[in-house]
Design an enzyme around this catalytic site. Structure first.
Site, PDB file in Angstrom:
ATOM      1  N   GLY A  46       0.815  -1.219   0.000  1.00 12.26           N
ATOM      2  CA  GLY A  46       0.000   0.000   0.000  1.00 12.26           C
ATOM      3  C   GLY A  46       0.842   1.260   0.000  1.00 12.26           C
ATOM      4  O   GLY A  46       0.573   2.217  -0.733  1.00 12.26           O
ATOM      5  N   CYS A  47       1.887   1.274   0.825  1.00 14.00           N
ATOM      6  CA  CYS A  47       2.748   2.457   0.919  1.00 14.00           C
ATOM      7  C   CYS A  47       3.519   2.670  -0.377  1.00 14.00           C
ATOM      8  O   CYS A  47       3.754   3.811  -0.790  1.00 14.00           O
ATOM      9  CB  CYS A  47       3.694   2.329   2.105  1.00 14.00           C
ATOM     10  SG  CYS A  47       2.805   2.251   3.685  1.00 14.00           S
ATOM     11  N   THR A  48       3.913   1.581  -1.019  1.00  9.68           N
ATOM     12  CA  THR A  48       4.600   1.686  -2.305  1.00  9.68           C
ATOM     13  C   THR A  48       3.660   2.284  -3.350  1.00  9.68           C
ATOM     14  O   THR A  48       4.037   3.199  -4.086  1.00  9.68           O
ATOM     15  CB  THR A  48       5.114   0.302  -2.763  1.00  9.68           C
ATOM     16  OG1 THR A  48       6.075  -0.153  -1.799  1.00  9.68           O
ATOM     17  CG2 THR A  48       5.748   0.372  -4.138  1.00  9.68           C
ATOM     18  N   ALA A  51       3.227   6.057  -2.613  1.00 14.03           N
ATOM     19  CA  ALA A  51       4.436   6.829  -2.944  1.00 14.03           C
ATOM     20  C   ALA A  51       4.619   6.919  -4.457  1.00 14.03           C
ATOM     21  O   ALA A  51       4.990   7.983  -4.982  1.00 14.03           O
ATOM     22  CB  ALA A  51       5.657   6.196  -2.289  1.00 14.03           C
TER      23      ALA A  51
END
Length: 156
Positions: A46-48, A51
C-alpha cells in the site's frame, strides 16, 4: 487518540532526516504549499502504491505550487533503498521516535483487520503558504488517494 488537526490550525513545525541523511524542515518550505503525508512503512504494497502515485503526479502538483513530503518511522537508510527501488521523486523523511507523527495525530489507535492496534494512521495534510493546515485527512486509502486529492484540489 491523539490530537486531530483541523483546517486553520498551525501546522506543527518539524525537522527530520531525509533519505540522503540531510535535514528536511517544514520551515524550509515557508511561503509555499506543502503536502505532508504520513504512511506506515516503506516497501510495503500500500505504501509503495501511494508513494508511486505521488511520484507519478508530482508534475501536476508541482505545477500547481505544491511540494510533497512523505513521513514514516523508517530509517533514512530504508527510505533511500525505497526511493531507489521504486524510482521515487518525492522527499521521504524519517520519524523513528514518532514525535512528528504524534504532533499531526497520525499515530495512535486504529483498527486493522478488525483488531484495535497502535500504529501509523495513514494521513495527509495540506499546509498553506502561511504554515497553516488547509486540509487534514485521516485514515486515507493508499490506493486512489492521490487521484482524489488532485480532484479535490481542482488540479485536473
Amino acid at each position: 487518540m491523539s490530537v486531530r488537526l483541523q483546517p486553520g490550525d498551525p501546522a506543527p513545525a518539524f525537522t527530520l532526516t531525509d533519505a540522503d541523511g540531510k535535514a528536511v524542515s517544514l520551515a524550509d518550505h515557508a511561503g509555499r504549499k506543502v503536502i505532508v503525508y504520513f504512511y506506515p512503512a516503506a516497501m510495503t504494497p500500500g505504501c509503495t502504491k501511494q508513494a508511486c502515485d505521488f511520484t507519478d503526479r508530482l508534475d501536476v502538483l508541482a505545477t500547481a505550487g505544491y511540494e510533497v513530503i512523505g513521513v514514516s518511522p523508517d530509517s533514512p537508510e530504508k527510505l533511500a533503498k525505497f526511493r531507489t527501488k521504486e524510482d521515487l521523486r518525492v522527499t521521504l523523511a524519517s520519524d523513528p521516535d514518532k514525535k512528528v507523527l504524534e504532533a499531526y495525530g497520525a499515530y495512535g489507535e486504529k483498527t486493522m483487520y478488525g483488531k484495535k492496534v497502535t500504529g501509523v494512521i495513514r494521513s495527509t495534510f495540506i499546509v498553506d503558504e502561511e504554515g497553516k493546515v488547509a486540509q487534514a485527512m485521516y485514515n486515507v486509502r493508499a490506493t486512489g488517494h492521490v487521484a482524489k486529492l488532485i480532484r479535490d484540489l481542482d488540479l485536473g
